[in-house]
Design an enzyme around this catalytic site. Structure first.
Site, mmCIF file in Angstrom:
data_model
loop_
_atom_site.group_PDB
_atom_site.id
_atom_site.type_symbol
_atom_site.label_atom_id
_atom_site.label_comp_id
_atom_site.label_asym_id
_atom_site.label_seq_id
_atom_site.Cartn_x
_atom_site.Cartn_y
_atom_site.Cartn_z
ATOM 1 C CG ASP A 26 -4.087 151.405 71.708
ATOM 2 O OD1 ASP A 26 -4.848 152.149 71.049
ATOM 3 O OD2 ASP A 26 -2.968 151.040 71.293
ATOM 4 N N GLY A 29 -10.130 151.395 67.542
ATOM 5 C CA GLY A 29 -10.167 151.535 66.084
ATOM 6 C C GLY A 29 -10.039 150.178 65.408
ATOM 7 C CD1 TRP A 31 -13.564 144.812 69.504
ATOM 8 C CD2 TRP A 31 -14.979 146.297 68.600
ATOM 9 N NE1 TRP A 31 -14.848 144.374 69.740
ATOM 10 C CE2 TRP A 31 -15.734 145.267 69.203
ATOM 11 C CE3 TRP A 31 -15.653 147.344 67.972
ATOM 12 C CZ2 TRP A 31 -17.125 145.250 69.199
ATOM 13 C CZ3 TRP A 31 -17.043 147.319 67.952
ATOM 14 C CH2 TRP A 31 -17.764 146.277 68.565
ATOM 15 C CG ASN A 74 -5.400 160.352 71.273
ATOM 16 O OD1 ASN A 74 -5.695 159.869 72.368
ATOM 17 N ND2 ASN A 74 -4.628 159.682 70.409
ATOM 18 C CD1 TRP A 75 -5.260 167.709 72.074
ATOM 19 C CD2 TRP A 75 -7.353 167.962 71.349
ATOM 20 N NE1 TRP A 75 -6.043 168.016 73.161
ATOM 21 C CE2 TRP A 75 -7.332 168.180 72.748
ATOM 22 C CE3 TRP A 75 -8.579 168.063 70.673
ATOM 23 C CZ2 TRP A 75 -8.474 168.499 73.484
ATOM 24 C CZ3 TRP A 75 -9.726 168.388 71.401
ATOM 25 C CH2 TRP A 75 -9.665 168.597 72.789
ATOM 26 N NE ARG A 200 2.660 152.774 70.090
ATOM 27 C CZ ARG A 200 2.535 152.090 68.929
ATOM 28 N NH1 ARG A 200 3.560 151.445 68.434
ATOM 29 N NH2 ARG A 200 1.391 152.082 68.287
ATOM 30 C CD GLU A 213 6.009 144.468 88.987
ATOM 31 O OE1 GLU A 213 6.102 143.661 88.037
ATOM 32 O OE2 GLU A 213 6.976 144.770 89.730
#
Ligand code: IPE
Ligand code: IPE
Ligand code: MG
Length: 246
Positions: A26, A29, A31, A74-75, A200, A213
């Site tokens: 993740d 965007g 960045w 993400n669609w 999340r 973990e």
């Protein structure tokens, strides 16, 4: 370099290398936004990080690496961003063939790949066939993947088995549930990494991460490095996994 050589050099204990690492990649965007660039530039840079982390994982001796590349949700991004992601995916599936063959990596996918554009599916199936005989690491891309959709799909197959009399409702156990998931042929993740700081899971591998973990870093995916990856793996090796047993 052999995996033992790399693990020793990096301070890792070869006996405690996680078998399965899963990563929520993740922050592409953000960045790009930090640099006043289009989000797509972030995804392009993120694809370079994928190459770095795949190579490091193979050298360290990780058997299964699973990367969350595109979620069912993400669609709903803009058509331009979805198209750019599909173009980058298709490109990756061609340019990384050489890396996968050189490093004996088998490509695999989880998710509703039938929803991908036809040209991407064609390229994907070529790379899957090409790498099918490779044995040293399984690289799984989660593509149009959502854990809830995966669970719904599993419930349907189990319900059909009961309805058609192949199994009884009482015989349904954790093993049967696991077998109905895309991940049936892999162990559960030992370690789940998320970049860019969100605390999340975003609908990734809900059933499979019951005892994984967790490692969350604020670093954005395009900036995530081999050094930071090794540091997370070192930290993992110092953890005491208990699985609920005192
Ligand atoms: C992760 O980066 C890549 C995908 C979800 C495809 P994002 O695009 O989610 O980047 P942020 O979260 O907006 O920074
Ligand atoms: C999760 O990231 C999906 C992938 C990394 C492919 P998102 O950016 O889509 O998740 P949210 O929106 O932060 O929950
Ligand atoms: Mg995001």
């Amino acid at each position: 370099m052999s995996s033992d050589a790399l693990t020793t050099q990096s301070g890792l204990d070869p006996a405690k290398v996680p078998r399965h690492v899963a990563i929520i990649m993740d922050g592409n965007g953000r960045w790009a936004k930090q640099r006043l660039m289009n989000r797509v530039r972030g995804h392009e840079k993120g694809a370079e990080t994928v190459r770095t982390i795949v190579t490091a994982s193979r050298e360290i001796g990780i058997a299964f690496l699973t990367l969350y590349a595109f979620s069912t949700e993400n669609w709903q991004r803009s058509a331009a961003e979805v198209a750019a992601l599909m173009r980058l995916l298709k490109n990756f599936l061609v340019t990384e063939r050489d890396l996968m063959m050189r490093h004996d990596i088998r490509l695999s996918t989880i998710g509703e790949v039938e929803r991908l554009p036809e040209d991407v599916r064609a390229t994907l199936s070529e790379t899957l066939s090409l790498t099918a005989g490779n044995r040293s690491m399984v690289l799984t891309l989660a593509l149009s993947y959502g854990a809830r959709a995966e669970i719904v799909r599993m419930v349907r197959t189990v319900a059909t088995d009961v309805l058609e009399g192949r199994i009884s409702a009482e015989s349904i156990d954790e093993k049967r549930v696991s077998q109905g998931l895309y991940t049936r042929d892999m162990p559960d993740p030992d370690l789940l990494i998320r970049t860019s700081g969100e605390m999340r899971i975003s609908n990734f591998l809900l059933w499979q991460i019951a005892y994984s973990e967790l490692a969350i870093t604020k670093t954005l995916w395009p900036d995530f490095s081999r050094e930071e990856y090794l540091a997370i793996l070192q930290d993992y090796q110092h953890r005491e996994r208990r699985f609920g047993i005192a």
